[in-house]
Design an enzyme around this catalytic site. Sequence first.
Site, PDB file in Angstrom:
ATOM      1  N   GLY A 107       0.809  -1.210   0.000  1.00  0.00           N
ATOM      2  CA  GLY A 107       0.000   0.000   0.000  1.00  0.00           C
ATOM      3  C   GLY A 107       0.844   1.262   0.000  1.00  0.00           C
ATOM      4  N   GLU A 110       1.648   1.836  -3.545  1.00  0.00           N
ATOM      5  CA  GLU A 110       0.461   2.308  -4.266  1.00  0.00           C
ATOM      6  C   GLU A 110       0.153   3.765  -3.949  1.00  0.00           C
ATOM      7  OE1 GLU A 110      -2.455  -1.248  -5.232  1.00  0.00           O
ATOM      8  OE2 GLU A 110      -1.998  -1.199  -3.097  1.00  0.00           O
ATOM      9  N   GLU A 130       2.268  -8.278  -2.511  1.00  0.00           N
ATOM     10  CA  GLU A 130       0.969  -8.755  -2.028  1.00  0.00           C
ATOM     11  C   GLU A 130       0.668 -10.206  -2.366  1.00  0.00           C
ATOM     12  OE1 GLU A 130       0.191  -4.246  -2.139  1.00  0.00           O
ATOM     13  OE2 GLU A 130       1.454  -5.709  -3.175  1.00  0.00           O
TER      14      GLU A 130
END
Length: 248
Positions: A107, A110, A130
């Site tokens: 994350g 991202e 992930e």
Amino acid sequence: MPAALKLTEVEGSNVLVVELHRPEVRNAIDRQMVDELHAVCADLERAPRTLILIGYGGVFASGADIAELRERRRDDALAGINSTLFARIAALPMPVIAALDGYALGGGAELAFAADLRIGTPRLKIGNPETGLGILPAAGATWRLKELVGEPLAKEILLAGRILSAEEALDARLISSVHEPDELLAAAHGLADRIARQDPLAVRITKSVFHAPRESHPVIDQLAQAILFESEAKFDRMQHFLDRKKGS
């Protein structure tokens, strides 16, 4: 509960610095941080400024908070907790600069991909592990990353868990420059200063046009230019350019 973010308004400039600050978990992104970042977005939507995102303690963000993520179920995934936030960050009126040190994983990566500009340090490690945890990067990496680095490298990162070093990220143009850790924030401010020298309305409209769907061009370009052709800044800045040229 301590705040997950530390905010600094830069006096005399149009810049907001937001530091991810959860040192006990290497700035992992949890629901509290998401909520606080939504509040930041609401503020920047009301009063647009350039945003600098940086992590505390030599780490940008080690990923989503795994302890929290483990307990999430189908309805949490469908709610798009992180993806909704990152889309909002990407759509902010003024540019977003991600200053990346240490880990920017999952994350955290991202979130960096949602920024307009990314710079790093030599110790940067960025990627999406992930699939090794039995999930996929569902907050933008599956589509933003191939736009940023191309399909072959994006697939290696997403499907094989490849983590890029700073040198590899620079070669792939995922980041635009590398700076020593103690110079990273100053470099981000230098980039923000270059943005500040441009006309703010032109920057905002250019960012919007840049992200418009391909099929909307060239009509949207022409409409945007029509707006800017009537702005006072256009006349003032072009006259200044002509006066300077005449005097040289």
